[in-house]
Motif scaffolding. Sequence first.
Motif, mmCIF file in Angstrom:
data_model
loop_
_atom_site.group_PDB
_atom_site.id
_atom_site.type_symbol
_atom_site.label_atom_id
_atom_site.label_comp_id
_atom_site.label_asym_id
_atom_site.label_seq_id
_atom_site.Cartn_x
_atom_site.Cartn_y
_atom_site.Cartn_z
ATOM 1 N N ALA A 113 0.835 -1.204 0.000
ATOM 2 C CA ALA A 113 0.000 0.000 0.000
ATOM 3 C C ALA A 113 0.871 1.256 0.000
ATOM 4 C CB ALA A 113 -0.928 -0.016 1.208
ATOM 5 N N ASP A 114 1.953 1.227 0.797
ATOM 6 C CA ASP A 114 2.883 2.358 0.811
ATOM 7 C C ASP A 114 3.510 2.573 -0.564
ATOM 8 O OD1 ASP A 114 2.513 2.646 3.590
ATOM 9 O OD2 ASP A 114 4.182 1.296 4.043
ATOM 10 N N LEU A 115 3.856 1.473 -1.200
ATOM 11 C CA LEU A 115 4.496 1.529 -2.509
ATOM 12 C C LEU A 115 3.565 2.167 -3.535
ATOM 13 C CD1 LEU A 115 7.129 0.674 -3.932
ATOM 14 C CD2 LEU A 115 6.025 -1.514 -4.443
ATOM 15 N N LEU A 116 2.299 1.782 -3.496
ATOM 16 C CA LEU A 116 1.304 2.359 -4.403
ATOM 17 C C LEU A 116 1.182 3.866 -4.175
ATOM 18 C CD1 LEU A 116 -0.939 1.766 -6.546
ATOM 19 C CD2 LEU A 116 -2.519 1.605 -4.620
ATOM 20 N N GLY A 117 1.136 4.282 -2.914
ATOM 21 C CA GLY A 117 1.034 5.706 -2.607
ATOM 22 C C GLY A 117 2.261 6.481 -3.058
ATOM 23 N N ALA B 204 -0.535 -5.726 1.711
ATOM 24 C CA ALA B 204 0.233 -6.150 2.892
ATOM 25 C C ALA B 204 1.626 -6.669 2.555
ATOM 26 C CB ALA B 204 -0.538 -7.211 3.660
ATOM 27 N N ASP B 205 1.968 -6.771 1.273
ATOM 28 C CA ASP B 205 3.313 -7.233 0.900
ATOM 29 C C ASP B 205 4.369 -6.281 1.459
ATOM 30 O OD1 ASP B 205 2.185 -9.302 -0.482
ATOM 31 O OD2 ASP B 205 2.463 -8.422 -2.473
ATOM 32 N N GLN B 206 5.542 -6.813 1.731
ATOM 33 C CA GLN B 206 6.623 -5.992 2.283
ATOM 34 C C GLN B 206 7.830 -5.945 1.351
ATOM 35 O OE1 GLN B 206 7.318 -7.499 6.357
ATOM 36 N NE2 GLN B 206 6.362 -5.602 7.062
ATOM 37 N N PHE B 207 8.432 -4.756 1.283
ATOM 38 C CA PHE B 207 9.605 -4.536 0.441
ATOM 39 C C PHE B 207 10.573 -3.603 1.168
ATOM 40 C CE2 PHE B 207 5.938 -5.124 -2.321
ATOM 41 C CZ PHE B 207 6.383 -6.046 -3.252
ATOM 42 N N ILE B 208 11.816 -3.680 0.772
ATOM 43 C CA ILE B 208 12.818 -2.682 1.144
ATOM 44 C C ILE B 208 13.013 -1.769 -0.061
ATOM 45 C CG2 ILE B 208 15.193 -2.268 1.867
ATOM 46 C CD1 ILE B 208 13.534 -3.736 3.966
ATOM 47 N N VAL B 209 13.005 -0.469 0.170
ATOM 48 C CA VAL B 209 13.289 0.485 -0.910
ATOM 49 C C VAL B 209 14.583 1.219 -0.589
ATOM 50 C CG1 VAL B 209 12.508 2.482 -2.233
ATOM 51 C CG2 VAL B 209 10.849 0.776 -1.469
ATOM 52 N N CYS C 224 7.021 4.977 7.172
ATOM 53 C CA CYS C 224 7.863 3.866 6.734
ATOM 54 C C CYS C 224 9.178 3.886 7.522
ATOM 55 C CB CYS C 224 8.161 3.972 5.236
ATOM 56 S SG CYS C 224 6.677 3.984 4.204
ATOM 57 N N PRO C 225 9.467 2.872 8.304
ATOM 58 C CA PRO C 225 10.680 2.893 9.131
ATOM 59 C C PRO C 225 11.953 2.752 8.304
ATOM 60 C CG PRO C 225 9.576 0.775 9.323
ATOM 61 C CD PRO C 225 8.669 1.651 8.513
#
Length: 615
Positions: free
Chosen positions: A444-448, A515-520, A536-537
Amino acid sequence: MPPFALPATRQAHLRILATTDLHLHILPHDYYADQPMAGRGLLAAIGRIEELQRQAPNNLLLDNGDFLQGNPMGDFVADTWASGILAPHPMIAAMNAAGYDAATLGNHEFNYGLDFLIHAIESARFPLVSANAILDAGQTPEQDRTLLPPFTLLERRISDAGGQEHGIRIGVIGLLPPQIMIWDRALLAGRMTSRDIVETARAYIPLMKAEGAEIIIALCHSGIGAEAPEPQMENAALALAGVEGVDVLVAGHSHLVFPDPFAQASPAIDPQRGTLRNKPAVKPGAFGSHVGVIDLLLENGTEGWRPIAASVRADPVPSDDRPMTVRQARIARAVAKDHKATLAHVRRTVGQSGIALQSYFAQLPDNEALGIVAKAQVLHVERALRDTAHANLPVLSAVAPFKMGGRGGPDYYTDVPPGPLALRHIADLYIYPNTICAVLVSGADLLGWLDRASQIFNRLEPGTPDQMLMDAALPSSHFDVIHGVTWTIDLSQPAGRGAARIRDLRYDGTTVQPADQFIVATNNYRASISAETCACPTVHEAPQPISDILRQFIAESGVIGPMDLRTFRFQPMPDTSALFDTSPRAIAYLASLHGVRVAPVGPAANGFMRFRLTL
């Protein structure tokens, strides 16, 4: 000559000259391209400044900040100082030779850390002021312990219309974006803080008046912004103009020019006359491109000198070859050693490239100049997260095009030809001293994140030809391309609509779930902003500049070859086309574009060339 008559002996003409956002452009030399750069830099600007000073003996020369960072000389000096070799900073030496009366700080003064800044400015022979950069915050701004004096009072002698000299006390206050604590958090946290621009000015202006300031000039390293004050505004010049007691404003930060006869007027903004809330205000571009000129007609009354009329303009700096003046020669001598050392540094070869790396088409999919930075960031973060709790998460990489024309003009692009890669090319590919960070994001963060990045594109009306593709008000640095995922941008939808505009977001061919998780992998600026926008931590933070990481990646890679890049695509829109402007030199790279239909249209304004993207 003054732009108005001086009919009375109690009246005088005061000319205020200003530069802003010099970004260490001193000599007219482009260190990225390693070639002369006419009409840019402090040396060229001083030629015009001297002409303006001869016309008006009562004058002040001020700078509005962002002078210590911005080209390879700045990075070279910072690297040299980090190794323990300290010397007077070339920018301060140049400003001393130029004869500045006062200056303030911008946000980029903090890019190399607080200790670097303090040492750099200690040799300044002119007052530096900053009211909202704070070492210890008090209950109110007046109780703060500021990094620099919040304001200065310049005692000057001015001649009136009859030639009689009088004393005048001119107050100069400095203000910068409070976002320094977000953008350079890793360097400044625990050592200082910042305050709101308008709040700070409201506190200090009465103190300046009480100490005898007759005229108050606000050096506001900030864009114009909205009329109504909001807490912690980044662009607050218009709101600041509403503070009682401010007589004159010098703004900047956005690298734009004001007055601007083509800008949108409003009841509070007159872009023709150069006023904000009827107060004279100027924005003199960037890199020494313009000199801000504010001519004040002053009248001496019972309360001292007061402005009763003003004329404002931003004079372009001439790009023709003129004989060097004595003052210009003094500036050139002051920085000659640093210039020579910088040239030797940036000409060192660090690798080879078998492909051209350019940003002429960086707003289009799969740009290799962005791709090489993205790959370097991924490799660094993957190594850093080995044997940690995040080792098994996919590592993506966010990169934005920093040099993509716009406010910098048709020559402001990255253009690295195939062949030897020198340090100047590394600096051209990554122009800021940002450090590496990595943040943990959800789908969701990635989409935003991608949705916010897509704001650089206008909404297009389906079935309509030749609409403008880009929002000219947004700098290209807002356009993060996140490598490691693929997505489609639907330009028929406005930005801010999330999944309506950003469609088919996939990782390794599989649809990304909220809900998927990624490192950017990203830079310290973006990591700080991500902490604010999506909580995002940060999972990795290092002091290593991304330019160093890129240099190491190139050295390890041997020869940089073609890249298999898969990032975004535009949603097809039948009978729809969009126009965008880039450098005329972009036409040489048309054949390298894949997956898009782009054709030249013809010359555009200000030396750009217009292209058509058929969707």
